[in-house]
Design an enzyme around this catalytic site. Structure first.
Site, PDB file in Angstrom:
ATOM      1  N   GLU A 122       0.830  -1.395  -0.049  1.00  0.00           N
ATOM      2  CA  GLU A 122      -0.079  -0.170  -0.038  1.00  0.00           C
ATOM      3  C   GLU A 122       0.814   1.112   0.015  1.00  0.00           C
ATOM      4  OE1 GLU A 122      -2.671   0.498   3.146  1.00  0.00           O
ATOM      5  OE2 GLU A 122      -3.712   2.073   2.386  1.00  0.00           O
ATOM      6  N   ALA A 263       2.251  -0.183  10.651  1.00  0.00           N
ATOM      7  CA  ALA A 263       1.547  -1.503  10.415  1.00  0.00           C
ATOM      8  C   ALA A 263       0.864  -1.622   8.946  1.00  0.00           C
ATOM      9  CB  ALA A 263       0.927  -1.998  11.635  1.00  0.00           C
ATOM     10  N   MET A 264       0.416  -2.610   8.770  1.00  0.00           N
ATOM     11  CA  MET A 264      -0.243  -2.956   7.398  1.00  0.00           C
ATOM     12  C   MET A 264      -1.161  -4.084   7.400  1.00  0.00           C
ATOM     13  SD  MET A 264      -0.796  -1.818   4.489  1.00  0.00           S
ATOM     14  CE  MET A 264      -2.031  -2.607   3.341  1.00  0.00           C
ATOM     15  N   GLU A 299      -5.448  -2.968  12.553  1.00  0.00           N
ATOM     16  CA  GLU A 299      -5.152  -4.018  11.511  1.00  0.00           C
ATOM     17  C   GLU A 299      -6.048  -4.955  11.438  1.00  0.00           C
ATOM     18  OE1 GLU A 299      -3.249  -2.388   9.607  1.00  0.00           O
ATOM     19  OE2 GLU A 299      -2.120  -1.000  11.155  1.00  0.00           O
ATOM     20  N   HIS A 302      -9.370  -3.955   9.974  1.00  0.00           N
ATOM     21  CA  HIS A 302      -9.208  -3.557   8.692  1.00  0.00           C
ATOM     22  C   HIS A 302      -9.969  -4.966   7.888  1.00  0.00           C
ATOM     23  CE1 HIS A 302      -7.614   0.193   7.529  1.00  0.00           C
ATOM     24  NE2 HIS A 302      -6.647   0.091   8.220  1.00  0.00           N
ATOM     25  N   GLU A 321      -9.745   3.938   6.455  1.00  0.00           N
ATOM     26  CA  GLU A 321      -8.938   4.470   7.441  1.00  0.00           C
ATOM     27  C   GLU A 321      -9.794   5.105   8.611  1.00  0.00           C
ATOM     28  OE1 GLU A 321      -6.252   3.216   7.921  1.00  0.00           O
ATOM     29  OE2 GLU A 321      -5.458   2.546   6.113  1.00  0.00           O
TER      30      GLU A 321
HETATM   31  N1  ARG Z   1      -3.049   0.928   5.875  1.00  0.00           N
HETATM   32  C1  ARG Z   1      -2.033   1.111   6.835  1.00  0.00           C
HETATM   33  C2  ARG Z   1      -2.748   1.421   8.054  1.00  0.00           C
HETATM   34  O1  ARG Z   1      -3.100   2.345   8.247  1.00  0.00           O
HETATM   35  C3  ARG Z   1      -1.129   2.158   6.457  1.00  0.00           C
HETATM   36  C4  ARG Z   1      -0.224   1.989   5.164  1.00  0.00           C
HETATM   37  C5  ARG Z   1       0.397   3.134   4.986  1.00  0.00           C
HETATM   38  N2  ARG Z   1       0.922   3.062   3.744  1.00  0.00           N
HETATM   39  C6  ARG Z   1       1.622   3.970   2.982  1.00  0.00           C
HETATM   40  N3  ARG Z   1       2.147   3.891   1.844  1.00  0.00           N
HETATM   41  N4  ARG Z   1       1.467   5.241   3.336  1.00  0.00           N
HETATM   42  O2  ARG Z   1      -3.085   0.514   8.668  1.00  0.00           O
HETATM   43 ZN    ZN Z   2      -5.191   1.665   8.648  1.00  0.00          ZN
END
Ligand code: ARG
Ligand code: ZN
Length: 875
Positions: A122, A263-264, A299, A302, A321
């Site tokens: 991402e 985190a992801m 996470e 999500h 988000e």
């Molecule tokens: N989706 C992730 C989270 O908030 C954050 C990923 C951020 N990635 C980026 N390329 N800025 O849980």
């Molecule tokens: Zn997130």
């Protein structure tokens, strides 16, 4: 290139299935991708297929088993165009690419962290792995085969469920993973290496067994226990609060030490910055434990808000988000103290989102334009996005909100959705029109409400005059009127709520005034005595308030408001007003003076046994220097703010010396350590008392004893901060720094606290200290956590150090940002936002800050990431 919301167009082609075969090697990883391509209904067969890439080397390309000749396609590192795709609607595209994970320092795509292969896709990292339609509305079912030497990578993980694994010749082995849920490429993940495992299991509400795994650096397994517990509590909470059940046979989390963000949420395989997984009392503070709990939850949540329902395009980022932050906030509120959590959330929002919204980087929760999407993972999208969801719940009530969420999951499961889709489910379940409310997503800027009140004793009428305004923000000079749900209470002299007979001038329901027009005159009848007004209770709307209210009312509310948030707010407003007045006195060459009753009230709150210790600790924490600067707005001299803040702290300490000291002694931790919220609250209160007491004679000695006696990191780090910030350069401070370094030598994550505390030391000398620490063996410019601890703290949390009048702080900053940028543009761009409020500085510093920004702007080969931030900041 500027991407625009209105330019969205569905792609000509879909990729219903993706099969990836990785042969891992640090310098030459070979990937064969087999993409099932389908032309969308109605698209001409002649439409070329254009795939995204980023720095790729193409080794081969074939369609339905036939190698393509050079004239059939065009390949550059950043794009692959199949000029004449087959006439059949469905075909198989086979791509062979080679990448070098060991040379990937941007930490996007496939890279190596501590000899572990890992990925971050991402927002647009997948295109650094293979050519693809790398956009979130392309949902594909992935099958992944990973092959590597067993000794180098005994563990081979990807998304979904494990299918098969086995040994191969020459000490190699493989594993196959299949993820049955169609997903966008940004949720792809692969991890391979030698890692230790903590195993667990969870039985879902329908009785399915899920195997849980948390993978960490070998030897650190016992530091993952708290994260595992937080994961199980998250899974349970999502079932109870939202009816959401987990959907795969396994759920894995991997902690890596080089990571751009927190985190992801990759499907079934979350990848974490190890800072948000590893914890025990020796190495982690109570704040670390709370962050781990919140991020593990975030996470995990999500999985439904982000993965099962994803975003149509990156303009919709807040759809996943903002909503997921709202969910993790609610989770933490349920796990801990709701009032304390709410205050902490609002402090964070004001510290990070308000300056963004009030400066050159302001953008709507759902932006309409971007040049670099990585720069939109912002406090506005995340934190304000969460507040918008919270307002929907406030307006509709909890039951209707839940019904709307249920409908959202039912209607959009498996889709890539939009903010319009999200709002529609709430309109459908409530029968209300949310068009005006939707401006919260579309319009940038922090709305302000000006409020004044009047009481007419003869008519028994109480009147509130309320006026809304939304300040202009970049490229939005004219603002439309918003729907602001303003929770409030009328408080009688006895502290009890005051009832009214009838109200006119605005819709008022359930303790909320619905502001929809520019001006409302809200008349309450049947009110014989003038009440105090408690406004924006629970921070029902993310706005600023300009209230014409007497200090007496503020003092009254700070002692008596039944809404815990507003009570905290009233006291905090008193502190802020006193600090701003002191700032002006100092600028005018006078000694600041404070009303005795402020310090007295601080003492009363500190000792009020009816209040939770954590709440008392938050109340006693003076507004930060940056908060004060934001509220002053312009002509900022950080040294004068610092002096004002220290003078008030001293006044409070002196007035409460005996009481603070006795309370401090009584709060000493007894018994074994526990990270629970109540214990953490007691530590927080004791440590803030230490911060006050350290300002009095003998303070350095007291803090040194606190440091020496500490049995956990919370107390140790707090004492070190007090020593170095209140008594910099003293023997006590230097000895504690040396002892901390010796104790944690070799533990980079803990040394980050040591870097952070030193980068935060107020005053002109810290610039040189930071330069020196950049040469410390534990520091690495390539590691985001190190950079954020040292340079990030210095530039965003050290007002007097960073804004040194001679501009030396800005020079170090600009130099370092450019140095980081060469490897990691994303982290550099994030760092660079520290100068976003440069225009509010006094003229001398302003000119020097601008110089530093110009310096960065004219650097050669500036990345899109950094250029975007620097240019918008200067605009
Ligand atoms: N989706 C992730 C989270 O908030 C954050 C990923 C951020 N990635 C980026 N390329 N800025 O849980
Ligand atoms: Zn997130």
């Amino acid at each position: 290139h500027v991407f625009k919301l209105e330019d969205y167009r569905a792609s000509d082609y879909l990729i219903p299935a993706t099969s990836l075969d990785f042969r891992l090697s640090p310098d030459a990883t070979h990937l064969t991708a087999l993409l099932t391509i389908e032309r969308r209904e109605g698209v001409a067969a002649s439409a070329p297929l254009v795939l995204d890439g980023d720095g790729l080397t193409l080794l081969g390309v074939a369609i339905d088993g036939q190698a393509l000749s050079a004239s059939d396609y065009e390949a550059t590192p950043d794009r692959l165009t199949i000029l004449k795709p087959p006439a059949t609607r469905r075909f198989e595209l086979r791509l062979e690419t080679e990448i070098a994970p060991s040379r990937n320092e941007a930490l996007m795509g496939l890279y190596r962290s501590n000899n572990v292969y890992c990925t971050q896709c991402e927002a647009e990292g997948f295109r650094r792995i293979t050519y693809f339609l790398d956009r979130p509305d392309i949902l594909s079912v992935y099958t992944v085969r990973i092959e590597a030497p067993h000794n180098e990578a005994p563990l081979l993980l990807s998304n979904g469920n494990p299918v098969e694994r086995g040994a191969l010749a020459n000490g190699r082995h493989y594993a196959i993973w299949h993820d049955p849920f169609p997903k966008p490429s940004y949720l792809f993940a692969l991890v391979a290496g030698a890692l230790g495992k903590v195993a667990g299991s969870f039985t879902t509400m329908s009785g399915r067994e899920v195997e849980l795994g948390i993978y960490v650096e070998p030897g650190k397994e016992r530091l993952a226990g708290y994260a595992m517990d937080a994961l199980k509590r998250s899974m349970k909470w999502d079932e109870d609060a939202f009816g959401r059940e987990y959907d795969l046979d396994v759920f894995n989390i991997v902690a890596v030490s080089d990571f751009n963000m927190g985190a992801m949420e990759n499907k079934g395989l979350n990848v974490f910055n190890d800072k948000y997984v590893l914890a025990d009392e020796e190495t982690a503070t109570d704040a670390d434990f709370a962050n781990i709990e919140a991020i593990i939850a975030h996470e995990y949540f999500h999985n439904w808000t982000g993965n099962r329902i994803t975003c149509r395009d990156w303009f919709q980022l807040c759809l996943k988000e903002g909503l997921t932050v709202y969910r993790d906030h609610e989770f933490s509120a349920d796990q801990r103290s709701r009032a304390v959590k709410r205050i902490a959330e609002v402090r964070t929002l004001r510290a990070h989102q308000f300056p963004e919204d009030q400066g050159p980087l302001a953008h709507p929760v759902r932006p309409r334009r971007y040049r670099e999407i990585n720069n939109f993972y912002t406090a506005t999208v995340y934190e304000k996005g969460s507040e918008v969801v919270r307002m929907i719940r406030t307006i509709l009530g909890p039951e209707t909100f839940r019904a709307g969420m249920d409908l959202y999951f039912e209607r959009h499961d498996g889709e890539a959705a939009t903010i319009e889709d999200f709002l529609k489910v709430f309109e459908d379940v409530s029968g209300r029109d949310l068009a005006q409310f939707a401006l919260w997503y579309h319009q940038a800027g922090t709305p302000n409400l000006t409020v004044s009140s009047a009481h007419n004793a003869a008519a028994k009428e109480f009147t509130l005059e309320i006026e809304q305004s939304v300040p202009p923000t970049p490229s939005e000079s004219r603002k439309r009127l918003m729907h602001i749900p303003l929770a409030f209470g009328l408080v009688g002299a006895d502290g009890k709520p005051v009832a009214w007979d009838s109200v006119e001038g605005a819709t008022v329901d359930d303790g909320v005034i619905h502001i929809r027009k520019r001006r409302h005159t809200v008349r309450f009848s049947g009110i014989s005595e003038r009440p105090s007004v408690s406004l924006n209770r629970g921070f029902s709307a993310p706005i600023t308030l300009s209230v014409q209210q007497k200090p007496d009312d503020q003092f009254f509310l700070a002692a008596h408001d039944s809404d815990a948030f507003s009570r905290w707010q009233a006291f905090n407003t008193l502190l802020t007003d006193a600090l701003i007045a002191a700032f002006r006195q100092i600028l005018g060459g006078k000694q600041p003076a404070f009303a005795g009753r402020l310090a007295e009230l601080a003492g009363r709150i500190a000792g009020d046994e009816t209040l939770e210790p954590a709440y008392r600790a938050l109340a006693l924490a003076l507004p930060g220097e940056a908060d004060i600067a934001r509220d002053i707005g312009k002509g900022i001299d950080p040294d004068a703010i610092f002096a004002a803040r220290e003078a008030l702290a001293r006044a409070i300490a002196e007035a409460n010396r005996a009481a603070f000291s006795a309370l401090y002694d009584s709060l000493v931790d007894k018994g074994p350590f526990s990270p629970d919220a109540a214990s953490a609250g007691r530590r927080a209160l004791r440590n803030i008392l230490l911060d006050y007491l350290a300002l009095l004679p003998g303070g350095a000695g007291l803090a040194a004893r606190h440091f020496a006696a500490a049995t956990n990191m919370t107390d140790r780090a707090a004492a070190l901060a007090v020593l170095t910030h209140r008594h910099p350069g003293t023997a006590e401070a230097e000895e504690a720094l040396a002892a901390f370094e010796a104790r944690y030598r070799g533990d980079a994550l803990v040394l980050d606290k040591w870097f952070q505390i030193q980068a935060g030391v107020p005053g002109a000398r810290t610039v040189d200290k930071v330069r020196e620490l950049m040469r410390h063996p534990a520091f690495s410019i390539a590691n985001p956590n190190r950079v954020r601890s040292l340079i990030g703290t210095f530039s965003s949390a050290n007002q007097t150090g960073f804004h040194r009048p001679d501009g030396e702080g800005y020079r170090l900053f600009a130099e370092t940002v450019l140095q980081v940028e060469k490897r990691n543009p994303q982290v550099a761009a994030r760092l660079a936002t520290a100068l976003r409020s440069w225009r509010s500085l006094e003229p001398g510093r302003q000119a020097k800050a601008r110089q530093a920004l110009l310096e960065m702007a004219k650097a050669e080969n500036l990345s899109a990431d950094l250029r975007d931030i620097v240019e918008r900041t200067l605009a």
